[in-house]
Motif scaffolding. Structure first.
Motif, PDB file in Angstrom:
ATOM      1  N   GLY A 136       7.091  -5.864  -0.577  1.00  0.00           N
ATOM      2  CA  GLY A 136       5.705  -5.484  -0.857  1.00  0.00           C
ATOM      3  C   GLY A 136       5.641  -4.337  -1.840  1.00  0.00           C
ATOM      4  O   GLY A 136       4.836  -4.343  -2.787  1.00  0.00           O
ATOM      5  N   ALA A 137       6.489  -3.315  -1.645  1.00  0.00           N
ATOM      6  CA  ALA A 137       6.547  -2.196  -2.580  1.00  0.00           C
ATOM      7  C   ALA A 137       6.989  -2.667  -3.962  1.00  0.00           C
ATOM      8  O   ALA A 137       6.443  -2.233  -4.989  1.00  0.00           O
ATOM      9  CB  ALA A 137       7.501  -1.129  -2.053  1.00  0.00           C
ATOM     10  N   GLY A 147       0.824  -1.199   0.000  1.00  0.00           N
ATOM     11  CA  GLY A 147       0.000   0.000   0.000  1.00  0.00           C
ATOM     12  C   GLY A 147       0.854   1.242   0.000  1.00  0.00           C
ATOM     13  O   GLY A 147       0.779   2.064  -0.916  1.00  0.00           O
ATOM     14  N   ASP A 148       1.717   1.389   1.002  1.00  0.00           N
ATOM     15  CA  ASP A 148       2.625   2.534   1.057  1.00  0.00           C
ATOM     16  C   ASP A 148       3.610   2.333   2.197  1.00  0.00           C
ATOM     17  O   ASP A 148       3.246   1.862   3.276  1.00  0.00           O
ATOM     18  CB  ASP A 148       1.849   3.840   1.269  1.00  0.00           C
ATOM     19  CG  ASP A 148       2.726   5.061   1.077  1.00  0.00           C
ATOM     20  OD1 ASP A 148       3.019   5.396  -0.090  1.00  0.00           O
ATOM     21  OD2 ASP A 148       3.133   5.677   2.077  1.00  0.00           O
ATOM     22  N   ASN A 168       9.559   6.610  -1.784  1.00  0.00           N
ATOM     23  CA  ASN A 168       9.519   6.160  -0.394  1.00  0.00           C
ATOM     24  C   ASN A 168      10.735   5.315  -0.043  1.00  0.00           C
ATOM     25  O   ASN A 168      11.315   5.439   1.048  1.00  0.00           O
ATOM     26  CB  ASN A 168       8.250   5.363  -0.129  1.00  0.00           C
ATOM     27  CG  ASN A 168       7.015   6.229  -0.021  1.00  0.00           C
ATOM     28  OD1 ASN A 168       7.094   7.410   0.304  1.00  0.00           O
ATOM     29  ND2 ASN A 168       5.861   5.650  -0.276  1.00  0.00           N
ATOM     30  N   LEU A 169      11.123   4.448  -0.962  1.00  0.00           N
ATOM     31  CA  LEU A 169      12.236   3.541  -0.672  1.00  0.00           C
ATOM     32  C   LEU A 169      13.561   4.278  -0.540  1.00  0.00           C
ATOM     33  O   LEU A 169      14.505   3.748   0.077  1.00  0.00           O
ATOM     34  CB  LEU A 169      12.326   2.455  -1.746  1.00  0.00           C
ATOM     35  CG  LEU A 169      11.250   1.368  -1.651  1.00  0.00           C
ATOM     36  CD1 LEU A 169      11.279   0.479  -2.896  1.00  0.00           C
ATOM     37  CD2 LEU A 169      11.420   0.515  -0.396  1.00  0.00           C
ATOM     38  N   GLU A 170      13.656   5.485  -1.090  1.00  0.00           N
ATOM     39  CA  GLU A 170      14.860   6.280  -0.837  1.00  0.00           C
ATOM     40  C   GLU A 170      15.003   6.556   0.657  1.00  0.00           C
ATOM     41  O   GLU A 170      16.123   6.598   1.191  1.00  0.00           O
ATOM     42  CB  GLU A 170      14.812   7.590  -1.622  1.00  0.00           C
ATOM     43  CG  GLU A 170      14.941   7.436  -3.134  1.00  0.00           C
ATOM     44  CD  GLU A 170      16.336   7.036  -3.577  1.00  0.00           C
ATOM     45  OE1 GLU A 170      17.259   6.995  -2.738  1.00  0.00           O
ATOM     46  OE2 GLU A 170      16.513   6.774  -4.780  1.00  0.00           O
ATOM     47  N   GLU A 220      17.317  -3.901  -4.003  1.00  0.00           N
ATOM     48  CA  GLU A 220      16.697  -4.528  -5.165  1.00  0.00           C
ATOM     49  C   GLU A 220      15.277  -4.023  -5.385  1.00  0.00           C
ATOM     50  O   GLU A 220      14.831  -3.856  -6.525  1.00  0.00           O
ATOM     51  CB  GLU A 220      16.702  -6.051  -5.005  1.00  0.00           C
ATOM     52  CG  GLU A 220      18.085  -6.667  -4.912  1.00  0.00           C
ATOM     53  CD  GLU A 220      18.985  -6.291  -6.088  1.00  0.00           C
ATOM     54  OE1 GLU A 220      18.476  -6.153  -7.220  1.00  0.00           O
ATOM     55  OE2 GLU A 220      20.204  -6.129  -5.865  1.00  0.00           O
ATOM     56  N   ALA A 221      14.555  -3.763  -4.303  1.00  0.00           N
ATOM     57  CA  ALA A 221      13.199  -3.233  -4.449  1.00  0.00           C
ATOM     58  C   ALA A 221      13.213  -1.871  -5.126  1.00  0.00           C
ATOM     59  O   ALA A 221      12.345  -1.573  -5.971  1.00  0.00           O
ATOM     60  CB  ALA A 221      12.518  -3.135  -3.082  1.00  0.00           C
TER      61      ALA A 221
END
Length: 388
Positions: A256-257, A88-89, A359-361, A330-331
């Motif tokens: 999940g992301a 989701g986030d 977000n992953l940053e 990797e995501a």
């Protein structure tokens, strides 16, 4: 059960019926309560406080802790929930991590019986929100150099002074777990956020984690009774044990992301026509999709194995570092590649991959940067610490 198109390894076959049921329950919650709204929340930099007690009712807060009103779920079940929430986030998964893996774990691991009884049931239900204050403006990767201090006052209590930065939930929290340097080393304190001298200021203009809250905290001679001290925590072992709980959840959450980004790109490539045929019919697009799928399958398998080790009580911190470093890195690549399949449409909030990548940053930076986890692994395999 045969493997699905995107679960080539049939990783679902490694999960029990109860684990699959829990995963599917959280997946429905995300589908119904998060995905329809997340673009608006992200664009308006809004964290939906009304979702907190919904998460409590689902047993998502402190779900891996036992007793004191906590759900007592397994590590694998917690990981599966983290994966679905981050599909989701990241901001919503981060709330569950800050509340459960950091604030609640601090009290559960290091608190007195009175502290556990007082705070944990309310936090598990989502009626009380906690935050975790370790990082400082000049001490992120090196918490041993923290400048926040706690000194004894004349009445047997404590006076806290200093500042913290990038503290999730601080402006909406009821209590803050604050780590401070004392004459006896680093100690942890439960600080009411309405205490005189405690100020939490949200950090604005973020390009990442916009559907969540991060704050600066200023502690101006905050007076606390002796009962605010977490009696079991001495030294950096206290906060690090909680950080490892949060890092473990990230191993799952990042996948999940990545999975959500892959699924969006796959659906788009099958529907979008270019030169009279679907994007998915082109070799370059299939190469991108296959490379994304490979990393998601490998990363999910790593998460499951890590979870099984954690449930068996044999998981080591260096193994958590390996999982966090690999899966977030990797995501992030998967999300960026998924955005490329979407073309120009991929830069809009109509599609999730670039939001996930942004977000992953942050996820890549918090709970230990790539560089820190690389040095942890480098020290492990060479026997030579290279932090300084």
């Amino acid at each position: 059960m045969p493997a699905t198109t995107s679960d080539v390894l049939n990783l679902d076959g490694l999960l029990s019926a109860a684990e699959l049921e829990l995963r599917d329950t959280v997946r429905r919650f995300v589908q119904d309560s998060i995905k329809p709204h997340i673009s608006d929340w992200y664009e308006s930099a809004h964290f939906p406080l009304d979702i907190v007690q919904q998460m409590g009712a689902l047993g998502l807060l402190g779900m891996h802790l036992t007793g004191y009103g906590c759900p007592g779920r397994s590590s694998v079940e917690y990981g599966l929930a983290a994966m679905e929430l981050e599909a989701g986030d990241s901001g919503l998964r981060t709330f569950v991590s800050v509340q459960g893996s950091l604030a609640m774990s601090s009290i559960h691991k290091w608190g007195s019986e009175e502290q556990k009884t007082r705070f944990l049931p309310e936090m598990a239900a989502g009626r009380l929100i906690g935050c975790f204050g370790l990082t400082e403006p000049t001490a992120g990767s090196d918490p041993s150099s923290m400048a926040t201090t706690a000194r004894r006052d004349g009445d047997g209590g404590w006076i806290l002074a200093g500042s913290k930065r990038w503290i999730g939930l601080a402006s909406v929290a009821d209590i803050a777990i604050i780590w401070a340097m004392t004459e006896d080393g680093v100690r942890g304190f439960i600080v009411p956020t309405d205490a005189p001298g405690f100020t939490a200021t949200p950090i604005e203009s973020k390009l990442s984690m916009r559907a969540s809250i991060q704050c600066d905290i200023l502690l101006e001679d905050v007076r606390l009774p002796d009962a605010a001290l977490l009696p079991g925590a001495r030294g950096l072992r206290g906060p690090f044990a909680c950080l490892n709980e949060a890092r473990y959840g990230i191993i799952w959450g990042a996948m999940g992301a990545a999975r959500d980004s892959y699924e969006v790109a796959l659906a788009y490539s099958l529907d979008r026509l270019q030169f009279d045929k679907p994007l998915a019919a082109y070799q370059i697009t299939q190469l991108k999709l296959v490379n994304m799928l490979l990393e998601i399958q490998k990363g999910t398998l790593l998460a499951i194995h890590t979870g099984r080790m954690k449930d068996a009580g044999v998981l080591e911190p260096v193994q958590i570092s390996l999982g966090k470093l690999n899966n977030v890195r990797e995501a992030l690549d998967v999300c960026r590649e998924a955005r490329s399949i979407l073309g120009g449409n991929g830069i809009t909030l109509d599609y999730s991959p670039l939001r996930h990548a942004n977000n992953l940053e942050s996820v890549r930076t918090y709970e230990g940067t790539d560089e820190v986890h690389t040095l942890i692994l480098g020290s492990h395999i060479t026997g030579i610490p290279a932090f300084r």
